[in-house]
Design a protein around this motif. Structure first.
Motif, PDB file in Angstrom:
ATOM      1  N   THR A 135       0.830  -1.211   0.000  1.00  8.91           N
ATOM      2  CA  THR A 135       0.000   0.000   0.000  1.00  8.91           C
ATOM      3  C   THR A 135       0.861   1.256   0.000  1.00  8.91           C
ATOM      4  O   THR A 135       0.543   2.250  -0.670  1.00  8.91           O
ATOM      5  N   TYR A 136       1.965   1.222   0.744  1.00  9.93           N
ATOM      6  CA  TYR A 136       2.865   2.382   0.764  1.00  9.93           C
ATOM      7  C   TYR A 136       3.508   2.598  -0.606  1.00  9.93           C
ATOM      8  O   TYR A 136       3.723   3.740  -1.025  1.00  9.93           O
ATOM      9  N   LEU A 137       3.806   1.503  -1.304  1.00 14.32           N
ATOM     10  CA  LEU A 137       4.395   1.628  -2.636  1.00 14.32           C
ATOM     11  C   LEU A 137       3.454   2.327  -3.612  1.00 14.32           C
ATOM     12  O   LEU A 137       3.907   2.973  -4.563  1.00 14.32           O
ATOM     13  N   ARG A 138       2.168   2.210  -3.386  1.00 14.88           N
ATOM     14  CA  ARG A 138       1.201   2.837  -4.290  1.00 14.88           C
ATOM     15  C   ARG A 138       1.289   4.358  -4.259  1.00 14.88           C
ATOM     16  O   ARG A 138       0.813   5.029  -5.181  1.00 14.88           O
ATOM     17  N   PHE A 139       1.879   4.924  -3.198  1.00  9.86           N
ATOM     18  CA  PHE A 139       1.998   6.375  -3.117  1.00  9.86           C
ATOM     19  C   PHE A 139       3.185   6.911  -3.909  1.00  9.86           C
ATOM     20  O   PHE A 139       3.275   8.122  -4.132  1.00  9.86           O
ATOM     21  N   LEU A 140       4.101   6.045  -4.322  1.00  5.01           N
ATOM     22  CA  LEU A 140       5.220   6.499  -5.150  1.00  5.01           C
ATOM     23  C   LEU A 140       4.701   6.942  -6.514  1.00  5.01           C
ATOM     24  O   LEU A 140       3.911   6.227  -7.137  1.00  5.01           O
ATOM     25  N   PRO A 141       5.102   8.117  -6.989  1.00  4.18           N
ATOM     26  CA  PRO A 141       4.535   8.640  -8.246  1.00  4.18           C
ATOM     27  C   PRO A 141       4.704   7.690  -9.428  1.00  4.18           C
ATOM     28  O   PRO A 141       3.771   7.504 -10.211  1.00  4.18           O
ATOM     29  N   TYR A 142       5.879   7.079  -9.562  1.00  6.81           N
ATOM     30  CA  TYR A 142       6.102   6.202 -10.706  1.00  6.81           C
ATOM     31  C   TYR A 142       5.221   4.964 -10.631  1.00  6.81           C
ATOM     32  O   TYR A 142       4.632   4.540 -11.636  1.00  6.81           O
ATOM     33  N   VAL A 143       5.124   4.373  -9.434  1.00  3.07           N
ATOM     34  CA  VAL A 143       4.267   3.193  -9.267  1.00  3.07           C
ATOM     35  C   VAL A 143       2.805   3.572  -9.449  1.00  3.07           C
ATOM     36  O   VAL A 143       2.025   2.841 -10.073  1.00  3.07           O
ATOM     37  N   ASP A 148      -0.237   0.903 -10.611  1.00  2.00           N
ATOM     38  CA  ASP A 148      -1.185   0.946  -9.496  1.00  2.00           C
ATOM     39  C   ASP A 148      -2.159  -0.230  -9.557  1.00  2.00           C
ATOM     40  O   ASP A 148      -2.451  -0.866  -8.537  1.00  2.00           O
ATOM     41  N   TYR A 149      -2.677  -0.513 -10.749  1.00  2.00           N
ATOM     42  CA  TYR A 149      -3.616  -1.627 -10.891  1.00  2.00           C
ATOM     43  C   TYR A 149      -2.946  -2.958 -10.583  1.00  2.00           C
ATOM     44  O   TYR A 149      -3.547  -3.847  -9.953  1.00  2.00           O
ATOM     45  N   GLY A 150      -1.693  -3.123 -10.984  1.00  4.41           N
ATOM     46  CA  GLY A 150      -0.984  -4.363 -10.693  1.00  4.41           C
ATOM     47  C   GLY A 150      -0.755  -4.570  -9.203  1.00  4.41           C
ATOM     48  O   GLY A 150      -0.837  -5.703  -8.701  1.00  4.41           O
TER      49      GLY A 150
END
Length: 529
Positions: A135-143, A148-150
């Motif tokens: 969930t924290y990784l989803r806040f990274l702009p590139y991710v 995001d869907y993955g």
């Protein structure tokens, strides 16, 4: 009372009878705006029919079983309007499923060695750590932008497999079957998107940029023409060409970014598909900055305070010429992008500079409107003010001789006497000698007030046009940034060099004002599926 209810019931019945016709016309209009929508609907129906064979055909159902529903869900979720969007979601779903299954298998392998209680604690801790980290990784702009869907699919699949493995013994077999069915669904989606009447996001972005340039060119030309139309001429009551042209540009930021993202996922399907799609986004940003001045120009047509038609007519020719030159540059930029060639060298000529010089000369030729009154008007104001000063001096002398009686009403009447008769009277009685000190003392403040009032009235009349002309000049200044971005696009994308014969060989395509709602409805949704 009954009559009222009877009328309401009749009107409701009329609306009910018209509803089917309205619905049919609306559906027809949706397909007419973009015929590819009907093609996409047929493709989705065909894909769902193919994937349903996993249930309908007995041999396939025996091999896959109840997990065939995952293939149906994959087709519904992954198959999008363009090939790039389908590839983006399909690869994200496949990659998320594989990574979640692999990590779940590793967690299950480690947890088996810890016993029943330790296994439950270990699975709970693993779910917490993996869920929080993903969930924290989803806040990274590139991710967030690309995967995001993955990540969402990874979280869903990981938790389903890991938690269910605590109670179900053959969870690895279930995960394997689900992975196969998801792969089947993704394969059907990719087949329908890439091989059956494919719709490319890159081509949509390319055409959208051309349409936006043409829409802005039309908006500027129509806006200036409308501004200089006289009251006797028929003004267009429908200003949609102006509004639609710049509205499509202002609302295009999210559309351009999404199309550029999906275009980057698409495989090479022609010699024109390896373009720097992010440069198209920069061109769109420059067009939005340019369109702000068009919005302000359109607002000048709707202001309550307007410059008189006689004053506007003095500058009609230079303004229309300048607008025509700006519109011509935008149309040339649109043609160069559509034909994938560099801009015409004629753009570098001095046409815009000459048009600006013409407008500057026209403004300087009318200093009365912008710099104050002319000499004759100043002389007339001087005469009027001097006459008023002389009359005031005579009234004061008369009031002193009469003891001050009855001077109030006479003073009020004579103070308002500023018409041509006052000027004529002063000219007849004025001697050629210099004004006395008392006259000059009274003259100066009155002259200053009259001059300021007249100058203010003239300036207020010219101020709306001054704002319009300054905005028109601002469009030329902002046009430079648009030209720079288009030239950079041609350089990076490797556009062919300009040849005069190229335009003669190209069939002119009728490009109407871009429809923002068409682009928005064609973009995929990003909900939790």
């Amino acid at each position: 009372m009954m009559e009222t209810w009877r009328k309401k019931g009749g009107s409701a019945w009329e609306r009910t009878k018209r509803a089917p016709g309205l619905a049919c016309r609306k559906m027809w209009q949706v397909g007419k705006d973009d015929p590819r929508r009907a093609i996409h609907a047929v493709k989705v129906g065909l894909a769902l029919t193919l994937v349903s064979m996993l249930y309908l055909l007995e041999p396939l159902f025996e091999g896959i079983g109840q997990n065939a529903i995952w293939a149906v869900m994959t087709v519904v979720v992954v198959l999008e309007f363009t090939a790039g969007a389908t590839l983006c979601k399909g690869l994200n779903r496949g990659l998320g499923t594989i990574m979640a299954g692999s990590l779940a298998f590793l967690i299950e392998f480690v947890a088996e060695e810890t016993g029943q209680v330790g296994r439950a604690i270990f699975i709970g801790c693993a779910v917490f750590v993996i869920g929080a980290a993903a969930t924290y990784l989803r806040f990274l702009p590139y991710v967030k932008k690309n995967y995001d869907y993955g990540v969402v699919i990874f979280l869903l699949t990981f938790n389903l497999i890991t938690v269910s493995s605590f109670r179900v013994s053959n969870v690895m077999k279930i995960a394997h079957e689900r992975l196969i069915t998801i792969a089947i669904g993704c394969g059907i989606c990719l087949f329908m998107s890439l091989l059956v009447f494919p719709i490319w996001s890159g081509q949509d972005l390319h055409n959208s940029t051309v349409n936006k340039l043409q829409g802005l060119a039309k908006s500027i030309e129509v806006c200036v023409d409308e501004y200089f139309k006289s009251d006797e001429e028929d003004k267009s009551c429908d200003e949609d060409p102006i509004y639609k042209g710049y509205k499509a540009v202002l609302d295009s930021k999210s559309i351009d970014e999404a199309l550029a993202l999906y275009a980057s996922w698409e495989p090479r399907h022609s010699r024109h598909c390896r373009y720097p799609w992010q440069q198209y986004v920069k061109v769109g940003a420059a067009l939005r900055r340019f369109s702000y001045t068009v919005v302000a120009l359109h607002g000048c047509l709707q202001t309550e305070i307007q410059t008189p038609k006689s004053c506007r007519a003095l500058f009609k020719g230079p303004c229309i010429r300048l607008a025509s030159e700006v519109s011509g540059v935008l149309m040339e930029l649109a043609t160069s992008i559509r034909n994938r060639r560099h801009c015409s060298p004629e753009l570098l000529a001095d046409h815009l500079h000459d048009a600006l010089q013409d407008l500057n000369k026209a403004v300087r030729s009318q200093p009365r409107l912008f710099l104050g009154s002319n000499c004759s008007q100043a002389s007339n104001m001087l005469a009027v003010a001097a006459a008023q000063a002389r009359q005031e001096k005579e009234r004061e002398a008369a009031a002193t001789g009469a003891g001050g009686g009855g001077g109030g009403a006479s003073s009020l009447l004579s103070s308002a006497k500023t018409d041509t008769s006052t000027l004529r009277e002063w000219k007849k009685t004025r001697s050629k000698k210099e004004l006395s000190a008392a006259e000059r003392k009274v003259l100066r403040p009155q002259l200053s007030k009259i001059a300021m009032l007249t100058c203010s009235l003239e300036f207020c009349e010219a101020l709306p046009f001054a704002a319009f002309a300054s905005l028109l000049v601002e469009t030329v200044a902002r046009l430079d940034s648009v030209m720079e971005e288009v030239e950079e696009l041609g350089r990076v994308a490797g556009f062919k060099e300009y040849k005069r014969d190229d335009d003669d060989d190209v069939v002119t395509v009728k490009c109407e004002t871009p429809r923002v709602d068409v682009c928005l409805n064609n973009l995929p949704s990003h909900g939790l599926d």
